[in-house]
Design a protein around this motif. Structure first.
Motif, PDB file in Angstrom:
ATOM      1  N   TRP A 111       0.833  -1.207   0.000  1.00 18.97           N
ATOM      2  CA  TRP A 111       0.000   0.000   0.000  1.00 18.97           C
ATOM      3  C   TRP A 111       0.867   1.256   0.000  1.00 18.97           C
ATOM      4  O   TRP A 111       0.614   2.201  -0.737  1.00 18.97           O
ATOM      5  CB  TRP A 111      -0.914   0.028   1.223  1.00 18.97           C
ATOM      6  CG  TRP A 111      -1.929  -1.059   1.306  1.00 18.97           C
ATOM      7  CD1 TRP A 111      -2.279  -1.946   0.325  1.00 18.97           C
ATOM      8  CD2 TRP A 111      -2.727  -1.388   2.443  1.00 18.97           C
ATOM      9  NE1 TRP A 111      -3.249  -2.800   0.785  1.00 18.97           N
ATOM     10  CE2 TRP A 111      -3.543  -2.475   2.075  1.00 18.97           C
ATOM     11  CE3 TRP A 111      -2.845  -0.873   3.726  1.00 18.97           C
ATOM     12  CZ2 TRP A 111      -4.471  -3.049   2.951  1.00 18.97           C
ATOM     13  CZ3 TRP A 111      -3.755  -1.430   4.605  1.00 18.97           C
ATOM     14  CH2 TRP A 111      -4.564  -2.519   4.232  1.00 18.97           C
ATOM     15  N   SER A 115       1.440   4.222  -2.646  1.00 16.80           N
ATOM     16  CA  SER A 115       0.994   5.545  -2.223  1.00 16.80           C
ATOM     17  C   SER A 115       2.072   6.606  -2.374  1.00 16.80           C
ATOM     18  O   SER A 115       1.783   7.761  -2.727  1.00 16.80           O
ATOM     19  CB  SER A 115       0.528   5.479  -0.766  1.00 16.80           C
ATOM     20  OG  SER A 115      -0.007   6.714  -0.326  1.00 16.80           O
ATOM     21  N   LYS A 123      -3.906   4.679  -4.475  1.00 18.80           N
ATOM     22  CA  LYS A 123      -3.721   4.653  -3.022  1.00 18.80           C
ATOM     23  C   LYS A 123      -3.025   5.925  -2.525  1.00 18.80           C
ATOM     24  O   LYS A 123      -2.437   5.949  -1.446  1.00 18.80           O
ATOM     25  CB  LYS A 123      -2.932   3.408  -2.599  1.00 18.80           C
ATOM     26  CG  LYS A 123      -3.745   2.111  -2.782  1.00 18.80           C
ATOM     27  CD  LYS A 123      -3.036   0.910  -2.238  1.00 18.80           C
ATOM     28  CE  LYS A 123      -3.940  -0.317  -2.246  1.00 18.80           C
ATOM     29  NZ  LYS A 123      -4.510  -0.635  -3.570  1.00 18.80           N
ATOM     30  N   TRP A 126      -4.099   6.937   0.987  1.00 18.21           N
ATOM     31  CA  TRP A 126      -4.201   5.871   1.984  1.00 18.21           C
ATOM     32  C   TRP A 126      -3.312   6.136   3.194  1.00 18.21           C
ATOM     33  O   TRP A 126      -3.452   5.465   4.208  1.00 18.21           O
ATOM     34  CB  TRP A 126      -3.851   4.532   1.353  1.00 18.21           C
ATOM     35  CG  TRP A 126      -5.020   3.935   0.592  1.00 18.21           C
ATOM     36  CD1 TRP A 126      -5.878   4.601  -0.238  1.00 18.21           C
ATOM     37  CD2 TRP A 126      -5.435   2.573   0.603  1.00 18.21           C
ATOM     38  NE1 TRP A 126      -6.812   3.739  -0.756  1.00 18.21           N
ATOM     39  CE2 TRP A 126      -6.570   2.474  -0.257  1.00 18.21           C
ATOM     40  CE3 TRP A 126      -4.972   1.429   1.226  1.00 18.21           C
ATOM     41  CZ2 TRP A 126      -7.240   1.280  -0.489  1.00 18.21           C
ATOM     42  CZ3 TRP A 126      -5.629   0.227   0.989  1.00 18.21           C
ATOM     43  CH2 TRP A 126      -6.754   0.155   0.157  1.00 18.21           C
ATOM     44  N   TYR A 127      -2.399   7.069   3.093  1.00 20.37           N
ATOM     45  CA  TYR A 127      -1.521   7.430   4.212  1.00 20.37           C
ATOM     46  C   TYR A 127      -1.673   8.928   4.475  1.00 20.37           C
ATOM     47  O   TYR A 127      -2.310   9.652   3.699  1.00 20.37           O
ATOM     48  CB  TYR A 127      -0.070   7.051   3.910  1.00 20.37           C
ATOM     49  CG  TYR A 127       0.148   5.543   3.904  1.00 20.37           C
ATOM     50  CD1 TYR A 127       0.629   4.876   5.024  1.00 20.37           C
ATOM     51  CD2 TYR A 127      -0.174   4.791   2.771  1.00 20.37           C
ATOM     52  CE1 TYR A 127       0.796   3.494   5.022  1.00 20.37           C
ATOM     53  CE2 TYR A 127      -0.018   3.403   2.766  1.00 20.37           C
ATOM     54  CZ  TYR A 127       0.461   2.762   3.900  1.00 20.37           C
ATOM     55  OH  TYR A 127       0.612   1.388   3.903  1.00 20.37           O
ATOM     56  N   LEU A 172      -1.397   5.154   8.498  1.00 22.49           N
ATOM     57  CA  LEU A 172      -2.518   5.059   7.566  1.00 22.49           C
ATOM     58  C   LEU A 172      -3.481   6.225   7.771  1.00 22.49           C
ATOM     59  O   LEU A 172      -3.615   6.744   8.887  1.00 22.49           O
ATOM     60  CB  LEU A 172      -3.260   3.737   7.762  1.00 22.49           C
ATOM     61  CG  LEU A 172      -2.554   2.488   7.219  1.00 22.49           C
ATOM     62  CD1 LEU A 172      -3.150   1.230   7.821  1.00 22.49           C
ATOM     63  CD2 LEU A 172      -2.628   2.450   5.692  1.00 22.49           C
ATOM     64  N   VAL A 179      -9.560   2.753   3.365  1.00 27.55           N
ATOM     65  CA  VAL A 179      -8.576   2.245   4.323  1.00 27.55           C
ATOM     66  C   VAL A 179      -9.281   1.485   5.434  1.00 27.55           C
ATOM     67  O   VAL A 179      -8.885   0.364   5.798  1.00 27.55           O
ATOM     68  CB  VAL A 179      -7.731   3.398   4.894  1.00 27.55           C
ATOM     69  CG1 VAL A 179      -6.891   2.912   6.073  1.00 27.55           C
ATOM     70  CG2 VAL A 179      -6.834   3.998   3.819  1.00 27.55           C
TER      71      VAL A 179
END
Length: 540
Positions: A111, A115, A123, A126-127, A172, A179
């Motif tokens: 992921w 990202s 993604k 996603w963070y 995350l 997520v």
């Protein structure tokens, strides 16, 4: 209280996989090593095993940096090994709880690799990413627990990412519903494998303040408690914005809804917030949040009857319909016998502390080695493994001293843990406390531990009952435990010198417990004499 679910009042034995038993002679414990010691764990009398992370990981933080939530790190074995462990534990009546590290992943997780590549990939959100301040510095003043700022520059995206722990542990973005769903899918993967519950690591760190507001400074006099040394800059702030956000409650309720689809499963949240006791109460309120929670409140250096009484009483007032879980030791803090004993801890203190922990209202997390009375190991700088200790040496020597391998048999190479050099040293003072030395010794810490847990299982007041503290002078801690018609009085001497005291109520000694405890109090009328680290349990 009519809910007698298995986890209420359970004693949960924490296994640190690297250090329980090595089955393949590489110096590191593994899943087959745990399987080989299931008989030992069963004979302790515990109800469940909590296994610290065994997932695929680059091991920058020894498993708390996960690169694949659905696979086993080859160092520990393979997926079939954890499946075998679950089956064989269940055959012995033992439940299996595994760690879930939900707030962050490894920077080697697929992921994150995707990202970090751009701001427009699937993604990308996603963070937790943020632009630099106009002068190029991080977007705010948030700090990492492991030292320094909590933001790391990523040249591919030309942005900073958030890491509350190591730079290799990016956080995350739980504000993204995708997520949340993928995290829940990973949890369900293990529910389908048959695990009985989850210990939720740093669960209150999942959400961050979307406005990225600065944390306010904390006065020097307030930089105490919560498991963080005042030498650590992390203690210089009130962490109001980088964790424990209100959105967390909605995710917890989603998690509980998933758990409720699988009967008899449990969640245990690890809480470290500015007011951990209040957060524990909030996260366990009602029937749609976490089943249990524990915090670092009894994992600090604070050790007095007043502190323990006030801590437990405060939670009792706030947690009106949740269920507490207590621990006095784990893989993140120095061994309790040294931390609270301050150099004077001995086998009597070890017995007393194990009995005290297992007598409080709630469930119990008992860290491997506490049943042997193990002490903190002095680790030299050259032996250091823990990145936390490496960053703060020599003022803080890290967590390696409580993570050393369990000693099984002093007559064997490396105390029976491994035929290869162990990943951390096994000191001579641990070898004399080896399992083989204690198993058949009636006065050993291990024997007292086993006998007390066997007695405890038969006491509804201890497993399920209420707790009422009695005001006593130091160093005595006293309380009642009551369930229906059973009422028990507990009195503990927390120091190494004898104490005379008047019993707060007429009580008949429980002779079954008295027979198993060497430092039992002597009762003459209402006068109780407790030896150093002595204890008394009576029927009221």
């Amino acid at each position: 209280m009519t809910d007698n679910s298995w986890w209420r009042g359970a004693v949960i034995y924490q296994v640190y996989p690297r250090s329980l038993m090595d089955s393949n002679s590489d110096g590191v414990g593994d899943l087959q090593g745990i399987i080989s010691k299931l008989d030992y764990i069963e004979n302790l009398g515990v109800d469940a095993i909590w296994i610290s992370p065994f997932f695929k990981s680059p091991m920058k933080d020894f498993g708390y940096d996960i690169s694949d939530y659905r696979d086993v790190e080859p160092l520990f074995g393979q997926l079939s090994d954890i499946e075998e462990l679950i089956d064989k534990a269940h055959a012995r009546g033992l439940k299996i709880i595994i760690d879930q590290v939900l707030s962050h992943t490894s920077d080697q997780h697929d992921w994150f690799i995707q990202s970090r590549e751009s701001t427009i990939n699937p993604k990308a959100d996603w963070y937790v990413w943020a632009d630099a301040s106009p002068d190029g510095t991080p977007p705010n003043n948030w700090l990492s627990i492991f030292g320094g700022g909590a933001w790391q520059w990523e040249p591919r995206r030309q942005q900073y990412y958030l890491h509350n722990f190591l730079t290799s542990q990016p956080d995350l973005n739980f504000h993204n519903p995708d997520v949340q769903q993928h995290v829940l899918d990973n949890v369900e993967f293990w529910l389908k494998k048959g695990v009985d519950g989850f210990r939720l690591d740093a669960i209150n760190f999942c959400f961050h303040d979307q406005q990225l507001r600065d944390n306010p400074p904390k006065a020097a006099k307030d930089r105490t408690g919560r498991g963080f040394s005042p030498d650590n800059p992390y203690a210089f702030q009130y962490h109001y914005y980088n964790n424990t956000q209100p959105e967390m409650l909605g995710f917890i309720e989603q998690l509980r809804a998933l758990m409720d689809r699988y009967p008899d499963k449990v969640t245990l949240g690890e809480i470290s917030s500015e007011d951990s006791l209040m957060t524990m109460a909030e996260y366990t309120a009602g029937k749609n949040r976490l089943h249990m929670a524990y915090s670092f409140e009894l994992l600090t250096d604070d050790y007095s009857a007043e502190y323990i009484r006030n801590t437990v009483s405060t939670l009792e007032k706030q947690m009106t319909d949740g269920w507490p879980c207590w621990a006095i030791g784990n893989h993140d803090v120095s061994r309790v016998l040294c931390r609270w004993g301050k150099g004077n801890g001995n086998t009597d203190m070890a017995k007393m502390l194990n009995t005290l922990l297992c007598s409080l209202r709630g469930s119990v997390c008992s860290y491997q080695g506490e049943e042997l009375g193990l002490t903190e190991v002095e680790i030299s700088e050259s032996q250091l493994q823990d990145p936390f200790g490496i960053a703060f040496w020599p003022r803080f020597k890290g967590r390696d001293g409580c993570r050393t391998p369990l000693p099984w048999d002093a007559s064997q190479l490396n105390a029976g843990f491994s035929s290869a050099d162990p990943w951390l040293p096994i000191p001579d003072e641990h070898k004399c406390k080896a399992v083989a030395n204690q198993q058949n010794a009636e006065d050993s810490v291990l024997s007292a531990y086993q006998q007390y847990l066997a007695w405890r299982k038969q006491q509804p007041a201890v497993r399920y009952g209420s707790i009422e503290f009695i005001q006593t002078d130091e160093p005595l801690l006293a309380f009642y435990r009551q369930h229906d018609s059973q009422k028990l009085l507990f009195v503990f001497n927390l120091e190494d010198q004898p104490v005379n005291s008047k019993l707060p109520a007429t009580a008949t000694p429980d002779y079954q417990v008295q027979a198993m405890q060497a430092q039992w109090g002597e009762l003459a009328g209402e006068q109780l004499r407790l030896p150093g680290y002595g204890m008394f349990i009576g029927k009221v």
